[in-house]
Design a protein around this motif. Structure first.
Motif, PDB file in Angstrom:
ATOM      1  N   GLU A 145       0.847  -1.191   0.000  1.00  0.00           N
ATOM      2  CA  GLU A 145       0.000   0.000   0.000  1.00  0.00           C
ATOM      3  C   GLU A 145       0.887   1.247   0.000  1.00  0.00           C
ATOM      4  N   PRO A 146       0.430   2.353  -0.592  1.00  0.00           N
ATOM      5  CA  PRO A 146       1.208   3.599  -0.518  1.00  0.00           C
ATOM      6  C   PRO A 146       1.474   3.952   0.949  1.00  0.00           C
ATOM      7  N   PRO A 147       2.704   4.419   1.273  1.00  0.00           N
ATOM      8  CA  PRO A 147       2.997   4.760   2.663  1.00  0.00           C
ATOM      9  C   PRO A 147       1.991   5.765   3.215  1.00  0.00           C
ATOM     10  N   ALA A 148       1.618   5.576   4.495  1.00  0.00           N
ATOM     11  CA  ALA A 148       0.655   6.486   5.123  1.00  0.00           C
ATOM     12  C   ALA A 148       1.181   7.913   5.041  1.00  0.00           C
ATOM     13  N   GLY A 149       0.309   8.851   4.715  1.00  0.00           N
ATOM     14  CA  GLY A 149       0.701  10.262   4.670  1.00  0.00           C
ATOM     15  C   GLY A 149       1.332  10.675   3.345  1.00  0.00           C
ATOM     16  N   SER A 150       1.566   9.715   2.452  1.00  0.00           N
ATOM     17  CA  SER A 150       2.193  10.066   1.169  1.00  0.00           C
ATOM     18  C   SER A 150       1.163  10.697   0.234  1.00  0.00           C
ATOM     19  N   ARG A 151       1.669  11.358  -0.822  1.00  0.00           N
ATOM     20  CA  ARG A 151       0.776  12.036  -1.771  1.00  0.00           C
ATOM     21  C   ARG A 151      -0.204  11.059  -2.408  1.00  0.00           C
ATOM     22  N   MET A 152       0.280   9.866  -2.785  1.00  0.00           N
ATOM     23  CA  MET A 152      -0.613   8.937  -3.457  1.00  0.00           C
ATOM     24  C   MET A 152      -1.661   8.380  -2.501  1.00  0.00           C
ATOM     25  N   ALA A 153      -1.253   8.178  -1.245  1.00  0.00           N
ATOM     26  CA  ALA A 153      -2.210   7.646  -0.271  1.00  0.00           C
ATOM     27  C   ALA A 153      -3.373   8.613  -0.091  1.00  0.00           C
ATOM     28  N   GLY A 154      -3.079   9.915  -0.200  1.00  0.00           N
ATOM     29  CA  GLY A 154      -4.134  10.894   0.055  1.00  0.00           C
ATOM     30  C   GLY A 154      -4.830  11.399  -1.194  1.00  0.00           C
ATOM     31  N   ALA A 155      -4.465  10.862  -2.367  1.00  0.00           N
ATOM     32  CA  ALA A 155      -4.986  11.431  -3.615  1.00  0.00           C
ATOM     33  C   ALA A 155      -6.340  10.842  -3.992  1.00  0.00           C
ATOM     34  N   GLY A 156      -7.298  11.703  -4.257  1.00  0.00           N
ATOM     35  CA  GLY A 156      -8.606  11.257  -4.754  1.00  0.00           C
ATOM     36  C   GLY A 156      -8.468  10.752  -6.182  1.00  0.00           C
ATOM     37  N   ASP A 157      -9.482   9.990  -6.625  1.00  0.00           N
ATOM     38  CA  ASP A 157      -9.411   9.364  -7.944  1.00  0.00           C
ATOM     39  C   ASP A 157      -9.361  10.371  -9.094  1.00  0.00           C
ATOM     40  N   ASP A 158      -9.807  11.612  -8.833  1.00  0.00           N
ATOM     41  CA  ASP A 158      -9.818  12.603  -9.913  1.00  0.00           C
ATOM     42  C   ASP A 158      -8.465  13.291 -10.067  1.00  0.00           C
ATOM     43  N   LEU A 159      -7.585  13.134  -9.101  1.00  0.00           N
ATOM     44  CA  LEU A 159      -6.300  13.838  -9.177  1.00  0.00           C
ATOM     45  C   LEU A 159      -5.352  13.158 -10.166  1.00  0.00           C
ATOM     46  N   GLU A 160      -4.448  13.934 -10.704  1.00  0.00           N
ATOM     47  CA  GLU A 160      -3.473  13.391 -11.656  1.00  0.00           C
ATOM     48  C   GLU A 160      -2.613  12.303 -11.018  1.00  0.00           C
ATOM     49  N   GLU A 161      -2.300  12.476  -9.714  1.00  0.00           N
ATOM     50  CA  GLU A 161      -1.448  11.479  -9.055  1.00  0.00           C
ATOM     51  C   GLU A 161      -2.248  10.328  -8.436  1.00  0.00           C
ATOM     52  N   ALA A 162      -3.524  10.180  -8.853  1.00  0.00           N
ATOM     53  CA  ALA A 162      -4.362   9.094  -8.327  1.00  0.00           C
ATOM     54  C   ALA A 162      -3.675   7.749  -8.564  1.00  0.00           C
ATOM     55  N   ARG A 163      -3.920   6.863  -7.639  1.00  0.00           N
ATOM     56  CA  ARG A 163      -3.261   5.551  -7.695  1.00  0.00           C
ATOM     57  C   ARG A 163      -3.558   4.800  -8.995  1.00  0.00           C
ATOM     58  N   HIS A 164      -4.809   4.864  -9.464  1.00  0.00           N
ATOM     59  CA  HIS A 164      -5.181   4.105 -10.679  1.00  0.00           C
ATOM     60  C   HIS A 164      -4.420   4.616 -11.902  1.00  0.00           C
ATOM     61  N   ARG A 165      -3.960   5.873 -11.836  1.00  0.00           N
ATOM     62  CA  ARG A 165      -3.255   6.465 -12.977  1.00  0.00           C
ATOM     63  C   ARG A 165      -1.735   6.257 -12.845  1.00  0.00           C
ATOM     64  N   ARG A 166      -1.228   6.314 -11.619  1.00  0.00           N
ATOM     65  CA  ARG A 166       0.219   6.288 -11.380  1.00  0.00           C
ATOM     66  C   ARG A 166       0.777   4.897 -11.184  1.00  0.00           C
ATOM     67  N   ALA A 167       0.096   4.130 -10.306  1.00  0.00           N
ATOM     68  CA  ALA A 167       0.683   2.847  -9.878  1.00  0.00           C
ATOM     69  C   ALA A 167       0.373   1.755 -10.883  1.00  0.00           C
ATOM     70  N   ILE A 168       0.883   1.912 -12.097  1.00  0.00           N
ATOM     71  CA  ILE A 168       0.647   0.924 -13.152  1.00  0.00           C
ATOM     72  C   ILE A 168       1.993   0.348 -13.599  1.00  0.00           C
ATOM     73  N   GLU A 169       1.926  -0.829 -14.208  1.00  0.00           N
ATOM     74  CA  GLU A 169       3.142  -1.579 -14.469  1.00  0.00           C
ATOM     75  C   GLU A 169       4.191  -0.794 -15.263  1.00  0.00           C
ATOM     76  N   ARG A 170       3.765  -0.105 -16.322  1.00  0.00           N
ATOM     77  CA  ARG A 170       4.772   0.581 -17.154  1.00  0.00           C
ATOM     78  C   ARG A 170       5.495   1.666 -16.343  1.00  0.00           C
ATOM     79  N   ASN A 171       4.774   2.319 -15.443  1.00  0.00           N
ATOM     80  CA  ASN A 171       5.418   3.345 -14.614  1.00  0.00           C
ATOM     81  C   ASN A 171       6.415   2.717 -13.638  1.00  0.00           C
ATOM     82  N   PHE A 172       6.033   1.545 -13.095  1.00  0.00           N
ATOM     83  CA  PHE A 172       6.984   0.852 -12.200  1.00  0.00           C
ATOM     84  C   PHE A 172       8.245   0.461 -12.958  1.00  0.00           C
ATOM     85  N   ARG A 173       8.073   0.080 -14.246  1.00  0.00           N
ATOM     86  CA  ARG A 173       9.258  -0.273 -15.047  1.00  0.00           C
ATOM     87  C   ARG A 173      10.176   0.935 -15.216  1.00  0.00           C
TER      88      ARG A 173
END
Ligand SMILES: NC(=O)c1ccc[n+]([C@@H]2O[C@H](COP(=O)([O-])OP(=O)(O)OC[C@H]3O[C@@H](n4cnc5c(N)ncnc54)[C@H](OP(=O)(O)O)[C@@H]3O)[C@@H](O)[C@H]2O)c1
Length: 339
Positions: A217-245
């Motif tokens: 899970e994103p670390p507590a207090g981190s930007r991604m942990a606190g980001a709503g789904d509409d934000l650019e840094e939302a987890r569904h947009r950022r935490a994807i395989e190609r970005n991890f690569r």
């Protein structure tokens, strides 16, 4: 750390974003970070009236009282704030917002005044004329735009030229190894028009530091942990395989160079033609210390290509057809002056 020109301004190649200052970054720490950035040679501060509803600008005020002439101050107008109440880019609002920003920061001129986002409710001409008036009045030195699509920026440039109004010298778009959409149209246009690109979110809101992983899970207090789904840094947009690569690649290069992942990600941006200064947004003094090392990292062309391989920009028509079907991958550089 090296400088580049932005219209009439000479700015350092790392800009310090102050969005969190006076909010998640307490005032004392913010002032220590400003001191450290300044001591490291940085001169380019980015804020906006909307950050903390004026608190970021108010946090800058006492520091600017001692350092005004040593830094370039950029702020923005257009998002909802309480002083002056409202939002958007209507001429009266732009003028009132400029005065409010000057008052909050305790300064008498804004070096770079940026429209934060387009305002579909106001004719573009009206906004551009009002911005020109601020330059003529000596309240603003240069103008910039943020979050504009290429067509709207091109339209604005045309209007400014035709009417003899002060031009946009910069664009502040989101741009990083994990968000490269601007490479399709916005970046080529800015290069052609001589508009300097100053990317926000250069670390993907922290994704390109290696603090997020595939399995946890994103670390507590981190930007991604606190980001709503509409934000650019939302987890569904950022935490994807190609970005991890891309992070894995940056980590491998960082290890080879004795650098950090964040430094490598910033060095990649610094190597993109047209990018003047990524706007870093450290939350803490320690994070800033890490990011300051980025301008000492140089990537080879091969390393630059390796990093970019995992996160290509989206394939869009007509560019897809022009390159794949007609072999026009490299469109000729436009040159406004033709001379
Ligand atoms: N024009 C616009 O619409 C717009 C939008 C957003 C931002 N901006 C501007 O751009 C600036 C930067 O944007 P951003 O904050 O999204 O940029 P960013 O640099 O991509 O992300 C900043 C975040 O990265 C993390 N971070 C930074 N350095 C780190 C390090 N060394 N180690 C670990 N984590 C680190 C922190 O996350 P944690 O808080 O999770 O620790 C921090 O909040 C802002 O301050 C603002 O001036 C403009």
């Amino acid at each position: 750390m090296g400088t580049m020109t932005l219209g009439p301004l000479q700015v350092t190649r790392l800009s310090l974003g102050t969005m969190l200052m006076g909010g998640r970054t307490p005032r004392d720490e913010a002032h220590r970070m400003l001191d450290r950035y300044h001591e490291a040679g940085g001169n380019f501060l980015d804020t906006a009236d909307v950050y903390g509803d004026g608190e970021s600008e108010r946090t800058l005020a006492p520091w600017l009282a001692a350092h005004r002439d040593e830094v370039v101050v950029a702020t923005k107008v257009g998002m909802p704030v309480s002083d002056p109440p409202g939002e958007g880019l209507a001429p009266d609002r732009v003028r009132a917002a400029c005065d409010a920003s000057l008052r909050r920061m305790g300064i008498d001129v804004i070096d770079l005044y940026q429209v934060h986002a387009p305002d579909p409710g106001t004719p573009l001409e009206d906004t551009l004329e009002a911005l020109d008036g601020l330059v003529r009045a000596g309240k603003v030195r240069a103008l910039g735009a943020s979050n504009f699509p290429a067509w709207l920026l091109a339209w604005a440039v045309g209007l400014q030229e035709r009417n003899g109004w002060a031009p946009f010298v910069s664009l502040q778009p989101q741009y990083s190894l994990v968000e490269r959409s601007i490479e399709v149209e916005i970046l080529p246009f800015c290069r052609a028009a001589g508009i300097g690109v100053i990317p926000w979110g250069p670390l993907g809101a922290g994704f390109l530091t290696g603090k997020y992983s595939r399995d946890t899970e994103p670390p507590a207090g981190s930007r991604m942990a606190g980001a709503g789904d509409d934000l650019e840094e939302a987890r569904h947009r950022r935490a994807i395989e190609r970005n991890f690569r891309a992070v894995d690649e940056a980590e491998a290069i960082a290890r080879e160079k004795g650098a950090t992942i964040a430094q490598v990600a910033l060095a990649w941006l610094l190597g993109v033609e047209g990018v003047v200064a990524p706007i870093v947004g450290p939350r803490t003094f320690t994070q800033l210390e890490d990011l300051l090392g980025a301008t000492d990292v140089t990537l080879t062309e091969a390393e630059h290509t390796r990093l970019a391989a995992h996160t290509p920009p989206p394939e869009l028509y007509p560019y897809r057809m022009l390159s794949q079907q007609l072999g026009l991958g490299e469109l000729a550089q436009l040159n406004r002056s033709r001379s």
